[in-house]
Design a protein around this motif. Structure first.
Motif, PDB file in Angstrom:
ATOM      1  N   GLN A  40     -16.630 -14.697 -24.613  1.00  0.00           N
ATOM      2  CA  GLN A  40     -17.503 -15.551 -25.421  1.00  0.00           C
ATOM      3  C   GLN A  40     -17.865 -16.792 -24.605  1.00  0.00           C
ATOM      4  O   GLN A  40     -17.142 -17.194 -23.699  1.00  0.00           O
ATOM      5  N   GLY A  41     -18.978 -17.408 -24.936  1.00  0.00           N
ATOM      6  CA  GLY A  41     -19.322 -18.692 -24.345  1.00  0.00           C
ATOM      7  C   GLY A  41     -19.769 -18.589 -22.905  1.00  0.00           C
ATOM      8  O   GLY A  41     -20.242 -17.550 -22.436  1.00  0.00           O
ATOM      9  N   ASP A  42     -19.600 -19.697 -22.167  1.00  0.00           N
ATOM     10  CA  ASP A  42     -20.109 -19.767 -20.808  1.00  0.00           C
ATOM     11  C   ASP A  42     -19.039 -19.339 -19.806  1.00  0.00           C
ATOM     12  O   ASP A  42     -17.962 -18.854 -20.177  1.00  0.00           O
ATOM     13  N   LYS A  43     -19.341 -19.536 -18.516  1.00  0.00           N
ATOM     14  CA  LYS A  43     -18.442 -19.047 -17.479  1.00  0.00           C
ATOM     15  C   LYS A  43     -17.070 -19.717 -17.515  1.00  0.00           C
ATOM     16  O   LYS A  43     -16.056 -19.094 -17.162  1.00  0.00           O
ATOM     17  N   GLU A  44     -17.012 -20.983 -17.958  1.00  0.00           N
ATOM     18  CA  GLU A  44     -15.720 -21.660 -18.023  1.00  0.00           C
ATOM     19  C   GLU A  44     -14.778 -20.971 -19.003  1.00  0.00           C
ATOM     20  O   GLU A  44     -13.564 -20.954 -18.804  1.00  0.00           O
ATOM     21  N   SER A  45     -15.331 -20.387 -20.053  1.00  0.00           N
ATOM     22  CA  SER A  45     -14.486 -19.752 -21.058  1.00  0.00           C
ATOM     23  C   SER A  45     -13.848 -18.466 -20.551  1.00  0.00           C
ATOM     24  O   SER A  45     -12.894 -17.968 -21.139  1.00  0.00           O
ATOM     25  N   ARG A  46     -14.360 -17.915 -19.441  1.00  0.00           N
ATOM     26  CA  ARG A  46     -13.794 -16.690 -18.867  1.00  0.00           C
ATOM     27  C   ARG A  46     -12.944 -16.976 -17.642  1.00  0.00           C
ATOM     28  O   ARG A  46     -12.532 -16.065 -16.939  1.00  0.00           O
ATOM     29  N   GLY A  47     -12.639 -18.235 -17.442  1.00  0.00           N
ATOM     30  CA  GLY A  47     -11.627 -18.574 -16.452  1.00  0.00           C
ATOM     31  C   GLY A  47     -12.142 -18.745 -15.042  1.00  0.00           C
ATOM     32  O   GLY A  47     -13.106 -18.109 -14.612  1.00  0.00           O
ATOM     33  N   THR A  48     -11.455 -19.620 -14.304  1.00  0.00           N
ATOM     34  CA  THR A  48     -11.721 -19.847 -12.888  1.00  0.00           C
ATOM     35  C   THR A  48     -10.625 -19.184 -12.069  1.00  0.00           C
ATOM     36  O   THR A  48      -9.442 -19.466 -12.265  1.00  0.00           O
TER      37      THR A  48
END
Length: 289
Positions: A24-32
């Protein structure tokens, strides 16, 4: 220790009952995901692991390799931020890390350490610096020479808050155990999970330190190709980045790695596909479970 019969076989049905976190959401929500590795002679290992992490669903990718290869890698993987590291005279990553890398390590959700490293002493110094800097909520994937460094210092992970997954091959497992794994890989995997108090993925066997165990049965001989282990470590890192817990990431990662190879076999034969081609199958394999 669990026997082979006590392992749960990983099937699509089992994975559907254990769904990955919904992106869900933007790239930050899928982790670095930060991948640290790559000597002057083996920067491709970091490329394979990093792109595999993206294919598995990670939101942002950061790569750290020797200074002499950083520019080429940044062109090869334009999706990633690339940091150059000091290197020894022989072209290995030096254990003295720049502040730029430590800043990335402090902010990363997942750190995959080891692909392409080739000096176990320097790797040990590097591991200490990164693990001391990483956030308490971060996850760590240790592969290749990072596992060699861990075998020399078995208490390296003790008392640390970071969640860890080890992805050894059979030779690395021997170093970690201090003996040959033997024919009972289920027991060897669980022994490693207990010894290092983390999740372990070894040759299709996965064990968690709480005693749970699984087995992936789709893997074939073609997975024993150069760079394949880097892909597997990257998949696990990407799944951790998108929110999977360590055991879930290891199980889904083992399945995605093995079944991606099965998808390639009709085109290239059982042993003719390349690790870079495995990477291109990962997203589809995960999406079609």
């Amino acid at each position: 220790m669990p026997s082979r019969s006590e392992e749960r076989v990983i099937t699509p049905a089992v994975l559907r009952e254990w769904p990955l976190p919904d992106p869900q959401g933007d790239k930050e929500s899928r982790g670095t995901v930060l991948v640290v590795g790559g000597s002057r002679h083996t920067p491709g290992a970091v490329l394979l692991a990093g792109v595999a992490a993206l294919r598995a669903g990670a939101g942002r990718l950061q790569l750290a390799v020797t200074e002499s290869t950083a520019a080429a890698l940044s062109i090869a993987v334009p999706e990633a931020k690339v940091v150059g590291l000091a290197e020894t005279g022989g072209g290995s990553v030096a254990g003295d890390l720049p502040s730029a890398l430590l800043e990335l390590a402090a902010g990363a959700d997942v750190l995959a350490i080891g692909p392409g490293l080739d000096d176990v002493a320097e790797t040990g110094r590097l591991l200490h610096a990164i693990l001391d800097t990483a956030g308490k909520d971060a996850a760590v994937v240790l592969d290749a020479y990072a596992l060699g460094a861990l075998s020399r210092e078995p208490d390296l992970l003790a008392g640390r808050a970071q969640r860890a997954v080890l992805t050894p091959n059979l030779v690395e497992a021997e170093h970690l155990l201090g003996r040959e794994p033997g024919d009972d890989l289920a027991a060897a995997t669980m022994a490693l999970a207990h010894r290092y108090e983390c999740t372990v993925s070894l040759f299709g066997h996965i064990a968690a330190p709480d005693g749970r165990a699984w087995r992936e049965e789709s893997g074939d001989a073609g997975l024993g190709t150069s760079g394949s282990g880097d892909v597997r470590a990257g998949i696990v890192a990407g799944l951790l980045g998108r929110g999977a817990d360590p055991a879930q990431a290891a199980c889904w990662g083992a399945f995605a790695h093995a079944v991606s190879g099965l998808r390639l076999a009709p085109r290239h034969g059982r042993t003719g596909f390349l690790a870079r081609e495995l990477v291109d199958e990962v997203a589809y394999t995960i999406a079609t479970v």
